[in-house]
Scaffold this motif. Structure first.
Motif: not given
Length: 153
Positions: A82-87, A115-127, A144-150
């Motif tokens: 999942l990516g490109g989340v933009f509002v 299973i879905l994965y994503l990367q975010t610059e919000k290192l606390d996981g944010g949303l 960039k430092k990113v958090l990879v999540m699943k």
């Protein structure tokens, strides 16, 4: 609010291309909005990945999210992303991103993705943390430092 495929609203391609270029263009090798549009034509699908889902209300595009394959080349065994989340700023605060992510996740699950994965610059996981995504690791990727999540679906 409704969720629709970009493929069914190709006139919105230039809007999404502008958003993505302004937000991430330079990091992803987009040299212009036109180049962003060219890259995003790959997402004009509805029956297969990659595709972009849009949040729409009264014929106005409120946000976008992508479902795609292999976003990060350092993870060749992690298939669905999942990516490109933009509002855009004028629509923020209405929980549109949350709704887009939930809808995209449910849609992926309905198509057999487990299973879905994503990367975010919000290192606390944010949303994503609030939506049940679990951190895997923090890495440096494309400078960039990113958090990879699943998320297990």
């Amino acid at each position: 609010m409704e969720f629709v495929f970009l493929a069914d609203h190709p006139g919105a391609l230039s809007i999404v291309a502008e958003w993505y270029y302004q937000q991430w263009g330079k990091e992803h090798g987009m040299t212009s909005v036109k180049k962003s549009e060219e890259i995003l034509t790959e997402f004009l699908n509805r029956d297969q990945l990659p595709f972009i889902l849009l949040a729409r209300e009264n014929d106005e595009i409120l946000g976008a999210v992508q479902l795609k394959y292999y976003e990060m080349d350092i993870y060749p065994n992690k298939e669905h992303w999942l990516g490109g989340v933009f509002v855009p700023e004028k629509h923020r605060g209405r929980k549109i991103a949350r709704k887009l992510v939930k809808y995209a996740t449910e849609f992926a699950e309905s198509k057999g993705v487990d299973i879905l994965y994503l990367q975010t610059e919000k290192l606390d996981g944010g949303l994503y943390k609030h939506l049940g995504w679990k951190p895997i690791e923090t890495v440096s990727y494309r400078g960039k430092k990113v958090l990879v999540m699943k998320k297990k679906l």
